[in-house]
Write a protein that holds these residues in place. Structure first.
Motif, short mmCIF file in Angstrom:
data_model
loop_
_atom_site.label_atom_id
_atom_site.label_comp_id
_atom_site.label_asym_id
_atom_site.label_seq_id
_atom_site.Cartn_x
_atom_site.Cartn_y
_atom_site.Cartn_z
N THR A 1 0.79 -1.25 -0.11
CA THR A 1 -0.06 -0.05 0.17
C THR A 1 0.88 1.23 0.07
N ASN B 1 -4.22 5.04 0.21
CA ASN B 1 -4.52 3.73 0.65
C ASN B 1 -5.64 2.88 0.12
N ASP B 2 -6.84 3.66 -0.23
CA ASP B 2 -7.95 3.25 -0.61
C ASP B 2 -7.89 2.67 -1.99
N GLU C 1 -5.19 1.81 -3.61
CA GLU C 1 -4.34 0.72 -3.55
C GLU C 1 -4.92 -0.34 -3.16
N ASN C 2 -5.91 -0.26 -2.26
CA ASN C 2 -6.70 -1.34 -1.74
C ASN C 2 -7.67 -2.15 -2.88
N LEU D 1 -5.22 -3.56 -5.39
CA LEU D 1 -4.81 -4.92 -4.83
C LEU D 1 -5.96 -5.88 -5.05
N LYS D 2 -7.27 -5.59 -4.98
CA LYS D 2 -8.29 -6.71 -5.46
C LYS D 2 -8.07 -6.98 -6.76
N GLN E 1 -5.15 -9.25 -7.45
CA GLN E 1 -5.57 -10.50 -7.10
C GLN E 1 -6.49 -11.34 -8.28
N THR F 1 -16.45 -0.38 -3.54
CA THR F 1 -15.96 1.02 -3.75
C THR F 1 -17.19 1.60 -3.76
#
Lengths: 301, 456
Positions: free
Chosen positions: B251, B280-281, B283-284, B287-288, B291, B387
């Motif tokens: 992050t 941060n948000d 990047e989260n 990240l998903k 994935q 989101t």
């Protein structure tokens, strides 16, 4: 409490902004007909709609798959029907010639049998737009090949018919967790409990040429009819089941669409009432602002 | 006797002068009615002691700038909170729009089209047009994923660029505040009115509070700007802020510190805190998406690529090729070999051309619960709804913080704002006093003249 001009201005500005925003949202809903413009309008309903829409598209795809399977079953049916007619024709001729010892009739019958074999092979070598339909999953390979021997007079004699395809079948989704393993391999069509129909026809031809009793073939051909009938009946019942399945899926699509509409679509009359009330609110605020402009001590002085 | 009469004229004169000044102060208030940064002034009037502690008239002792420091602090806190949520709401709305879950052409739509193309090829795996369609739909899907990721990266880079510009602006403002502190100190020492300078300083402090959560302290007549215990401005000294973006556990974070001393500054509200939170948000969310990319490009047992590798292509050869691969930019793409030659797509489970069972199994794989106990479809729709929840939350917080900010601004206005009606009434009052005093001066003058005439 002191109320200053700034407090009033800010309060009116705030109300105006909120009203304009509500007007914008309401007019967007009216023009698009949708309650939800972005996921943040209702994240949980967004996920439900995504699931429903995926389900609707999947169901439509399953209908396409089933329709394809049905069309292939119908194609198989028409081929089997034509084989049935070929066999029926030869069976009738055998029965008619049974009483005759005429060599001309026998020779004609031999020719008829050869032609029947060729016609059945031609039917079983049928292609759809891209591949042979009776060759299992080996669609590029012509499934049946006639093996001949050259005779002393130079003519070609059919000695056997070989199957070149495989015995595998394709599987196609008819629902998320359900496959239809479908189709017929060449072997399934030509092999039955008396053996291979081509071998039987060749033996019949040979026995006919040798002058043997051919009445025994009546039963064998009758049994082949039964074999083909079973396939046609099974096909028919499978087509009925699949048509039924399409009807069920269509109902499910309608239910899904209605669920999507319940969540997604606006009630126009309700929204128009809402829009009108917001518009009225806007006009009232504008009047209030006008009044505020006029009502102050400097105007009285 | 004569002295007494001159004194009465003098008393009248002081009153006329004082009411004139009072009128000027009211005029100044009225003319600044629309100036948000202006704090209402009040004239403090006191009696003048005359000779022998007798009557000396009236004078303007000071001009009071009406401020409530507690309300000022509340206003700044609410400005910081409002700006924080305004930025977060706008950035996450952009990310939400980027994912376009409800619109046509979303990632989910593209994935569904890819799934449909697999179903189609499962029926006619020998059809090269259908194979091309599989590759084309897969490309559409991967391009949508990549463009979503790239747009998110672009939003991140915009945040960082904006932060770099704004941190300079904040440092300039800190410098201006320090300079104003010096000017105010000097003005006070010289006995001049520093109220206008204080108004300017307050408006700059309000501006700074849009970016960071600051507290004002005026102990021992030294004006300080403090953020979570760290002093940014102390009298005429100021300390510049600096930022550094770093990545930790996948992050992105922003570290704020004092340029001169390297001391970490904890910013919990305002635009700068929003930038940190937004990074941060995003990047989260990224990240998903990554994935999902990893899930599709992995070639472990029981993955999409594993199924594909073990299938057969149109030439009857065991594929041994991944269908999805990572490209040089870290995005997902269709294996270039398969893209160039769709016949290499392994639609078959056996080396036979009409066998579309592998395509069927690949389609089935996309829908089965083999990814975090859900299907890739559910996982992607969960990204959109998550989101949506985030955006909804920030929108709600923005509305709440806007209401609090407006309420605090109104409280500030109740105390420091100018009301025209109030000022006009005061003006009328002063006008009345002025006429009375003028009459008094006239009468005093007439008495004096009469006395002079008698003495003559």
């Amino acid at each position: 409490m002191r109320i200053t001009e700034s407090i009033l201005t800010r309060s009116f500005l705030n109300s105006l902004n909120n009203t304009m925003r509500d007007l914008y949202i309401s007019s967007n809903k009216l023009s698009s007909g949708k309650k939800l413009q972005t996921p943040s309008d209702s994240p949980s309903e967004t996920q439900i709609i995504c699931d429903y829409k995926l389900n609707e598209k999947s169901l439509n795809q399953f209908i396409k798959n089933i329709e394809y399977i049905i069309s292939r079953y119908e194609l198989y049916d028409s081929c089997i029907d034509s084989i049935y007619n070929e066999i029926a024709n030869i069976k009738e001729k055998i029965s008619r010639s049974g009483a005759s010892n005429s060599s001309e009739i026998k020779n004609n019958l031999v020719e008829e049998i050869n032609l029947t074999i060729k016609n059945i092979v031609f039917t079983l070598n049928r292609r759809d737009s891209t591949s042979y339909i009776f060759s299992g999953t080996d669609g590029l390979k012509k499934p049946f090949e006639i093996v001949t021997e050259t005779q002393s007079d130079g003519s070609q004699k059919i000695v056997s018919v070989e199957y070149k395809g495989n015995n595998l079948k394709n599987k196609i989704h008819i629902s998320d967790n359900e496959y239809e393993i479908f189709g017929f391999t060449g072997n399934e069509i030509v092999n039955y409990n008396y053996g291979n129909i081509f071998d039987i026809l060749i033996n019949l031809r040979e026995d006919l040429m040798r002058g043997y009793d051919i009445s025994v073939y009546q039963d064998k051909l009758n049994e082949y009819f039964n074999h083909l009938n079973k396939i046609i009946v099974n096909n028919g019942s499978r087509i009925n089941n699949l048509n039924l399945k399409i009807e069920l899926i269509k109902k499910e699509i309608l239910n899904t669409q209605s669920s999507i509409s319940d969540i997604e679509d606006i009630d126009y009359s309700q929204e128009i009432v809402k829009y009108t009330s917001i518009k009225n609110r806007y006009e009232i605020i504008m009047r209030l602002i006008e009044n505020m402009q006029n009502n102050n001590i400097s105007n009285y002085l | 006797m004569f002295m007494g009469n001159f004194t009465s004229l003098n008393i009248g004169l002081t009153a006329l002068r004082t009411f004139k000044q009072y009128q000027e102060i009211l005029g100044n208030n009225i003319t600044n009615v629309s100036n948000e940064n202006y704090k209402r002034r009040e004239a403090i009037i006191e009696p003048i002691r005359g000779p022998d502690n007798l009557y000396g008239g009236v004078k303007l002792s000071s001009i009071k700038r009406i401020v409530d420091y507690f309300i000022e602090s509340e206003v700044r806190t609410s400005i910081s909170d409002y700006e924080k949520h305004k930025i977060l709401s706008s950035i996450i709305s952009e990310v939400e729009e980027n994912l376009s879950a409800l619109g046509e052409g979303s990632i989910l739509d593209k994935l569904t089209d890819f799934w449909k193309s697999l179903e189609e090829v499962s029926k006619n795996s020998q059809d090269i047009t259908l194979r091309r369609e599989v590759v084309s739909k897969a490309k559409d899907f991967t391009q949508k994923i990549n463009s979503t990721l790239n747009k998110n990266y672009f939003i991140e880079s915009k945040i960082i660029k904006k932060l770099n510009v704004e941190i300079k602006e904040v440092n300039n403002k800190l410098k201006e505040i320090a300079e104003l502190n010096q000017e105010i100190k000097s003005a006070i020492l010289l006995g001049n009115d520093a109220n206008s300078l204080k108004d300017i300083r307050d408006s700059i402090v309000d501006e700074v509070s849009k970016y960071i959560n600051i507290e004002v302290s005026e102990k021992d007549e030294e004006y300080k700007l403090v953020i979570n215990g760290i002093v940014l401005v102390n009298g005429n000294n100021y300390f510049s802020l600096e930022s550094k973006v770093y990545e930790e556990n996948g992050t992105k974070n922003i570290d704020f510190f004092l340029k001169e001393y390297g001391v970490n500054v904890d910013i919990s509200s305002g635009k700068f805190s929003a930038y940190n939170r937004a990074l941060n948000d995003i990047e989260n969310i990224n990240l998903k998406i990554k994935q999902a990319i990893y899930f599709l490009t992995s070639n472990n047992v029981n993955t999409f690529n594993y199924l594909h590798k073990n299938g057969y292509d149109i030439y009857g050869n065991l594929s041994n090729k991944d269908f999805f691969v990572i490209d040089e930019t870290g995005g997902i793409t269709v294996n270039p070999l398969i893209e160039a030659e769709p016949g290499l797509f392994a639609a078959s489970k056996t080396p036979y051309i009409s066998d579309g069972t592998n395509a069927s199994e690949l389609a089935s794989f996309l829908k089965s619960s083999n990814f975090n106990n859900s299907s890739i479809f559910n996982f992607i729709s969960e990204i959109s709804s998550a989101t949506g929840y985030l955006s909804q939350n920030y929108n709600n917080l923005l509305e709440i913080s806007n209401n609090i900010k407006n309420s605090n601004l109104s409280k500030r206005d109740m105390i420091s704002g100018v009301s025209i009606d109030e000022e006009m009434l005061k003006l009328l009052e002063i006008q009345k006093y002025y006429s009375v005093v003028a009459k008094y001066v006239t009468i005093s003058n007439e008495i004096l003249e009469e006395m002079i005439r008698i003495l003559k």
